[in-house]
Design a protein around this motif. Structure first.
Motif, mmCIF file in Angstrom:
data_model
loop_
_atom_site.group_PDB
_atom_site.id
_atom_site.type_symbol
_atom_site.label_atom_id
_atom_site.label_comp_id
_atom_site.label_asym_id
_atom_site.label_seq_id
_atom_site.Cartn_x
_atom_site.Cartn_y
_atom_site.Cartn_z
ATOM 1 N N ASN A 12 41.718 46.227 37.548
ATOM 2 C CA ASN A 12 41.387 45.175 37.642
ATOM 3 C C ASN A 12 42.380 44.410 38.654
ATOM 4 O OD1 ASN A 12 41.128 44.088 34.246
ATOM 5 N ND2 ASN A 12 42.961 43.231 34.162
ATOM 6 N N ALA A 42 38.909 39.232 30.162
ATOM 7 C CA ALA A 42 39.642 40.797 31.639
ATOM 8 C C ALA A 42 40.679 40.285 31.816
ATOM 9 C CB ALA A 42 38.417 40.084 32.625
ATOM 10 N N LYS A 65 34.968 40.406 41.035
ATOM 11 C CA LYS A 65 35.284 42.144 41.257
ATOM 12 C C LYS A 65 35.116 42.524 39.692
ATOM 13 C CE LYS A 65 37.847 45.642 42.257
ATOM 14 N NZ LYS A 65 37.278 46.989 43.008
ATOM 15 N N ASN A 66 35.149 41.559 38.561
ATOM 16 C CA ASN A 66 34.729 42.044 37.468
ATOM 17 C C ASN A 66 33.205 41.199 37.266
ATOM 18 O OD1 ASN A 66 37.378 43.463 36.075
ATOM 19 N ND2 ASN A 66 38.219 42.273 37.182
ATOM 20 N N THR A 68 36.773 35.363 30.822
ATOM 21 C CA THR A 68 37.620 35.411 31.914
ATOM 22 C C THR A 68 39.058 35.805 31.833
ATOM 23 O OG1 THR A 68 36.510 34.318 33.717
ATOM 24 C CG2 THR A 68 39.060 35.205 34.091
ATOM 25 N N SER A 89 36.322 44.810 31.542
ATOM 26 C CA SER A 89 36.422 45.298 32.603
ATOM 27 C C SER A 89 34.772 46.003 33.105
ATOM 28 C CB SER A 89 37.395 46.164 33.591
ATOM 29 O OG SER A 89 38.592 45.765 33.053
#
Length: 238
Positions: free
Chosen positions: A200, A97, A81-82, A94, A119
Motif C-alpha cells: 500500500n 485496498a 498508486k493502487n 478503496t 493492491s
C-alpha cells in the motif's frame, strides 16, 4: 384556550420532526458510518483512514477524524498508486485496498473471482512476500517487517533486479531464508499485514535495496553500500 393548546402541541410536534430530520441528515453527511467516506465525513473510521495514510506516507495532516481537503488529496494519491479511480472518496474498493471496514462493506484483501489482492498482485505473491518476511524478519518489530517487504518491492521496481516478487525473492543468493529453507516455514497474520502495508506504499526503509545484520554479515561489499537507516537488527542501504 383549547385551540391555543392545539396550536402549541402542533408546533412542538413539527419542531421535533424538523430536529430529527436535521439530525438524520447530519449523521448521513458528516459521520463515517455510511457506504462511502468523503469530504465532510467525521468519526473513528476517518481517523483510521488518516492513520493508515499517514503511516504509508500519503498524508501529513492531523489525525483528527475530520475528512477535509488534505485527507481527500491523500486518498487520491493512494487511489492512483493502487490503480483505483482517483475521486478522493473512500468507497468499497478503496476501503478494501486500505483494509478499512465501512458499514455494509468488507475489508477482505482478496478477490475470489480473479485471485488477486486489492493492491493488484496475486494472492500467491502476497503469500510468498509474507513468507519471506516471516523467514527474514519474524523476530523484528512490525516496522522492521514492513521495511523488509519494502526492500523486496523496491527491487521489483529497479531495473537492476527481476521485475516480479517471486523473481526477486528466488534470485540466487538474494535472501538467507531461501538458501536455508526457512521460506517454507509459512507465515502469520502479522507478516501478512506487513506485506500488505508495504504494497500500500509504506516504506520505512527509505527506498533501500539491501539490508543486512551487522552482527552476522560476512560480506565486505555490503558494508560499502550507502546506509539509510537502522531498524532493529537490520541496517538498510542502497
Amino acid at each position: 384556550m383549547l385551540q391555543s393548546k392545539k396550536v402549541k402541541i402542533a408546533a412542538i410536534a413539527l419542531a421535533a420532526v424538523v430536529l430529527l430530520t436535521l439530525i438524520a441528515a447530519l449523521a448521513t453527511t458528516f459521520y463515517a458510518d455510511a457506504a462511502t467516506v468523503k469530504v465532510g465525513s467525521r468519526g473513528t473510521v476517518v481517523k483510521t483512514i488518516q492513520t493508515k495514510l499517514k503511516r504509508w506516507g500519503y498524508y501529513s495532516g492531523s489525525v483528527d477524524g475530520i475528512f477535509g481537503a488534505k485527507t481527500k488529496t491523500a486518498v487520491q494519491s493512494f487511489q492512483r498508486k493502487n490503480g483505483l479511480t482517483a475521486d478522493g472518496i473512500v468507497g468499497n474498493a478503496t476501503a478494501k485496498a486500505m483494509g478499512v471496514t465501512l458499514s455494509g462493506t468488507s475489508n477482505s484483501t482478496s478477490n475470489s473471482n480473479n485471485g488477486t489482492t486489492a493492491s493488484g498482485i496475486s494472492n500467491s505473491d502476497l503469500y510468498l512476500l509474507s513468507c519471506c518476511i516471516y523467514g527474514e524478519a519474524r523476530g523484528e518489530s512490525y516496522t522492521g517487517k514492513v521495511a523488509v517487504a519494502a526492500v523486496i518491492l523496491n527491487r521489483v521496481k529497479s531495473s537492476s533486479f527481476p521485475n516480479s516478487i517471486s523473481g526477486v525473492i528466488y534470485q540466487s543468493g538474494a535472501f538467507t531464508c531461501v538458501s536455508d529453507g526457512q521460506i517454507n516455514l509459512g507465515t502469520n497474520d502479522e507478516c501478512t499485514r506487513a506485506a500488505q502495508d508495504a504494497l500500500n506504499g509504506w516504506d520505512p526503509s527509505g527506498g533501500a535495496l539491501y539490508y543486512f545484520n551487522p552482527a552476522t554479515a560476512t560480506s565486505k561489499w555490503i558494508w560499502s553500500r550507502p546506509q539509510l537507516i537502522t531498524i532493529g537488527k537490520h541496517i538498510f542501504c542502497l
